[in-house]
Motif scaffolding. Structure first.
Motif, mmCIF file in Angstrom:
data_model
loop_
_atom_site.group_PDB
_atom_site.id
_atom_site.type_symbol
_atom_site.label_atom_id
_atom_site.label_comp_id
_atom_site.label_asym_id
_atom_site.label_seq_id
_atom_site.Cartn_x
_atom_site.Cartn_y
_atom_site.Cartn_z
ATOM 1 N N LEU A 60 92.504 7.155 -14.952
ATOM 2 C CA LEU A 60 92.689 8.396 -14.202
ATOM 3 C C LEU A 60 92.364 9.615 -15.056
ATOM 4 O O LEU A 60 92.036 10.682 -14.527
ATOM 5 C CB LEU A 60 94.127 8.495 -13.683
ATOM 6 C CG LEU A 60 94.409 7.843 -12.328
ATOM 7 C CD1 LEU A 60 95.894 7.894 -12.016
ATOM 8 C CD2 LEU A 60 93.607 8.512 -11.220
ATOM 9 N N PHE A 64 90.424 12.736 -13.469
ATOM 10 C CA PHE A 64 90.916 14.113 -13.475
ATOM 11 C C PHE A 64 89.955 15.030 -14.246
ATOM 12 O O PHE A 64 89.697 16.159 -13.822
ATOM 13 C CB PHE A 64 92.300 14.181 -14.122
ATOM 14 C CG PHE A 64 93.375 13.458 -13.352
ATOM 15 C CD1 PHE A 64 93.183 13.075 -12.038
ATOM 16 C CD2 PHE A 64 94.592 13.158 -13.958
ATOM 17 C CE1 PHE A 64 94.175 12.412 -11.325
ATOM 18 C CE2 PHE A 64 95.593 12.507 -13.251
ATOM 19 C CZ PHE A 64 95.380 12.129 -11.941
ATOM 20 N N LYS A 65 89.460 14.541 -15.358
ATOM 21 C CA LYS A 65 88.582 15.354 -16.208
ATOM 22 C C LYS A 65 87.297 15.730 -15.472
ATOM 23 O O LYS A 65 86.796 16.858 -15.612
ATOM 24 C CB LYS A 65 88.248 14.579 -17.491
ATOM 25 C CG LYS A 65 87.438 15.367 -18.505
ATOM 26 C CD LYS A 65 87.200 14.553 -19.766
ATOM 27 C CE LYS A 65 86.397 15.347 -20.792
ATOM 28 N NZ LYS A 65 86.161 14.553 -22.028
ATOM 29 N N ASN A 67 87.064 15.915 -12.262
ATOM 30 C CA ASN A 67 87.472 16.486 -10.982
ATOM 31 C C ASN A 67 87.040 15.591 -9.810
ATOM 32 O O ASN A 67 86.558 16.079 -8.774
ATOM 33 C CB ASN A 67 86.891 17.899 -10.807
ATOM 34 C CG ASN A 67 87.643 18.690 -9.750
ATOM 35 O OD1 ASN A 67 88.826 18.442 -9.488
ATOM 36 N ND2 ASN A 67 86.963 19.627 -9.113
ATOM 37 N N ILE A 69 89.152 13.622 -8.191
ATOM 38 C CA ILE A 69 90.398 13.190 -7.571
ATOM 39 C C ILE A 69 90.220 12.903 -6.077
ATOM 40 O O ILE A 69 90.813 11.959 -5.544
ATOM 41 C CB ILE A 69 91.520 14.248 -7.798
ATOM 42 C CG1 ILE A 69 92.851 13.769 -7.211
ATOM 43 C CG2 ILE A 69 91.110 15.595 -7.236
ATOM 44 C CD1 ILE A 69 93.398 12.517 -7.830
ATOM 45 N N LYS A 70 89.413 13.701 -5.375
ATOM 46 C CA LYS A 70 89.206 13.482 -3.945
ATOM 47 C C LYS A 70 88.511 12.146 -3.690
ATOM 48 O O LYS A 70 88.846 11.431 -2.738
ATOM 49 C CB LYS A 70 88.394 14.616 -3.340
ATOM 50 C CG LYS A 70 89.140 15.940 -3.282
ATOM 51 C CD LYS A 70 88.290 17.025 -2.625
ATOM 52 C CE LYS A 70 89.055 18.341 -2.558
ATOM 53 N NZ LYS A 70 88.227 19.426 -1.946
ATOM 54 N N TRP A 72 88.662 9.533 -5.672
ATOM 55 C CA TRP A 72 89.648 8.495 -5.999
ATOM 56 C C TRP A 72 90.648 8.314 -4.876
ATOM 57 O O TRP A 72 90.970 7.187 -4.485
ATOM 58 C CB TRP A 72 90.367 8.869 -7.299
ATOM 59 C CG TRP A 72 91.346 7.850 -7.775
ATOM 60 C CD1 TRP A 72 91.093 6.774 -8.587
ATOM 61 C CD2 TRP A 72 92.754 7.788 -7.470
ATOM 62 N NE1 TRP A 72 92.252 6.055 -8.803
ATOM 63 C CE2 TRP A 72 93.277 6.648 -8.133
ATOM 64 C CE3 TRP A 72 93.603 8.571 -6.721
ATOM 65 C CZ2 TRP A 72 94.623 6.289 -8.046
ATOM 66 C CZ3 TRP A 72 94.943 8.221 -6.626
ATOM 67 C CH2 TRP A 72 95.443 7.092 -7.280
ATOM 68 N N GLY A 123 99.252 8.429 -8.219
ATOM 69 C CA GLY A 123 98.078 9.133 -8.734
ATOM 70 C C GLY A 123 98.019 10.567 -8.245
ATOM 71 O O GLY A 123 97.690 11.491 -9.010
ATOM 72 N N ILE A 124 98.358 10.766 -6.971
ATOM 73 C CA ILE A 124 98.376 12.118 -6.410
ATOM 74 C C ILE A 124 99.449 12.961 -7.102
ATOM 75 O O ILE A 124 99.238 14.143 -7.396
ATOM 76 C CB ILE A 124 98.637 12.060 -4.887
ATOM 77 C CG1 ILE A 124 97.425 11.438 -4.171
ATOM 78 C CG2 ILE A 124 98.922 13.449 -4.331
ATOM 79 C CD1 ILE A 124 97.624 11.234 -2.687
ATOM 80 N N TYR A 127 98.403 14.093 -10.711
ATOM 81 C CA TYR A 127 97.321 15.078 -10.815
ATOM 82 C C TYR A 127 97.811 16.485 -11.144
ATOM 83 O O TYR A 127 97.291 17.112 -12.083
ATOM 84 C CB TYR A 127 96.499 15.086 -9.527
ATOM 85 C CG TYR A 127 95.343 16.053 -9.560
ATOM 86 C CD1 TYR A 127 94.234 15.815 -10.378
ATOM 87 C CD2 TYR A 127 95.357 17.218 -8.789
ATOM 88 C CE1 TYR A 127 93.172 16.707 -10.422
ATOM 89 C CE2 TYR A 127 94.302 18.119 -8.827
ATOM 90 C CZ TYR A 127 93.220 17.859 -9.642
ATOM 91 O OH TYR A 127 92.170 18.755 -9.682
ATOM 92 N N ARG A 130 98.736 16.858 -14.789
ATOM 93 C CA ARG A 130 97.745 16.310 -15.726
ATOM 94 C C ARG A 130 97.680 17.085 -17.043
ATOM 95 O O ARG A 130 97.277 16.534 -18.072
ATOM 96 C CB ARG A 130 96.354 16.282 -15.076
ATOM 97 C CG ARG A 130 95.801 17.645 -14.709
ATOM 98 C CD ARG A 130 94.564 17.516 -13.813
ATOM 99 N NE ARG A 130 93.985 18.812 -13.470
ATOM 100 C CZ ARG A 130 94.450 19.608 -12.506
ATOM 101 N NH1 ARG A 130 95.530 19.237 -11.830
ATOM 102 N NH2 ARG A 130 93.867 20.750 -12.231
ATOM 103 N N TYR A 191 97.888 7.187 -18.952
ATOM 104 C CA TYR A 191 97.172 8.467 -19.018
ATOM 105 C C TYR A 191 97.318 9.098 -20.396
ATOM 106 O O TYR A 191 96.338 9.569 -20.994
ATOM 107 C CB TYR A 191 97.728 9.394 -17.935
ATOM 108 C CG TYR A 191 97.095 10.757 -17.883
ATOM 109 C CD1 TYR A 191 95.841 10.936 -17.307
ATOM 110 C CD2 TYR A 191 97.748 11.884 -18.418
ATOM 111 C CE1 TYR A 191 95.255 12.202 -17.257
ATOM 112 C CE2 TYR A 191 97.178 13.140 -18.371
ATOM 113 C CZ TYR A 191 95.927 13.296 -17.783
ATOM 114 O OH TYR A 191 95.349 14.540 -17.732
#
Length: 321
Positions: A60, A64-65, A67, A69-70, A72, A123-124, A127, A130, A191
């Motif tokens: 993850l 996240f790095k 971007n 996330i959507k 995922w 995961g949500i 975020y 993070r 993470y």
């Protein structure tokens, strides 16, 4: 173009623990010895989920790095819905239909699919945190996992039996086996390991010591539960998992198994085996009665075969794996 040799130890670990889940659900070793079964069935086999969450938390970081996330969220969300629809038939088939129960099951996940539900929400939740410090994430992981363990033991020990409704609530597995008390802790730890490159900072000798300590802690954990709890008690969370899960992740990067095998393919097999095996067990139960050992072997073989076709189907339709 010549294939590049790469370290596939993590993928091997993922396949092994996926097989552990099959052994767990088939109650492998139960007919051999109750103490051995306790160590494996309520301990070693269940290390699969902490490792899976740690691995997801590890990767993850890049999600996240970049971007993504959507992307995922869409992938995990669609995967969950598809497999919930597949297994919803079993739920209706095995039980009288109840709308409220079906809603609860869809929220928390049918059987093994609780993992995807917890991963999705965990995961949500991770975020927006993070950029939190490593200390905040690790302390929150330990605290939340500890709360989950306390809830679990309050339930299995029926410490609140004087309050029937509360006791029933505490005995409801999704109250502790969820995104907050189970997924978040290990996602956070994975993470942090990736963000701080913690997995590259250990000598092999140190990792071996950590593995031995983790395994010993797990065995002690299981034996204490065996002698102080009913042998029928099923535990989802062990305190030793907080050490063992991350140590396995670090181990996968500390040692090398070089191969030209497709890492993505191996990873797909671990996911497919995990997702399809309850369906295989259900089909076997409707055809023949087997001992725990025979059921485990048959389920592994058929799950691997089924996974081959699932991977092929996924190459055509996507989102199945």
């Amino acid at each position: 173009m010549k294939a590049t040799s790469r370290n596939i130890l993590l993928d091997i670990f993922k396949i092994i623990v996926a097989l552990f889940v099959i052994a767990l659900h088939c109650r492998f070793l139960l007919d051999l010895n109750p103490i051995i079964y306790q160590i494996f069935g309520n301990g070693i086999f269940k290390i699969a989920i902490p490792l899976f969450f740690c691995v997801n938390g590890f990767f993850l970081f890049n999600v996240f790095k970049r971007n993504h996330i959507k992307i995922w969220v869409k992938r995990v969300g669609v995967l969950y819905v598809i497999w919930m629809l597949i297994y919803s038939y079993l739920r209706v088939y095995l039980n009288d239909f109840n709308l409220l129960k079906m809603i609860a099951i869809f929220l928390f996940g049918f059987n093994h699919l609780w993992y995807l539900a917890a991963l999705f929400l965990g995961g949500i939740l991770l975020y927006p945190f993070r950029n939190a410090s490593n200390n905040v994430l690790i302390i929150s992981a330990i605290c939340l996992y500890s709360i989950g363990i306390i809830i679990q033991y309050l339930g299995v020990l029926h410490e609140l039996a004087r309050f029937p409704l509360l006791d029933k609530l505490m005995s409801y597995p999704p109250l502790h086996r969820n995104f907050l008390f189970y997924a978040w802790p290990f996602l956070s730890i994975g993470y942090v390991i990736r963000r701080s490159n913690f997995h590259t900072k250990f000598k092999k000798a140190t990792v071996i010591i950590l593995i031995n300590i983790s395994f010993l802690a797990l065995v002690i954990d299981c034996l204490v539960n065996f002698y102080y709890l009913s042998h029928e008690v099923i535990l989802n969370m062990n305190l030793s998992f907080l050490l063992f899960g991350p140590v396995l992740l670090i181990t996968a990067f500390s040692f090398q198994v070089r191969s030209k095998l497709n890492s993505k393919l191996l990873s797909s097999y671990s996911i497919a085996i995990y997702l399809v095996h309850p369906l295989i067990i259900f089909l076997i139960f409707n055809v023949v009665t087997l001992s725990q050992t025979a059921l485990t072997v048959a389920t592994i073989i058929l799950s691997v075969i089924a996974s081959y076709f699932l991977i092929w189907l996924n190459s055509k339709l996507k989102y199945i794996l």
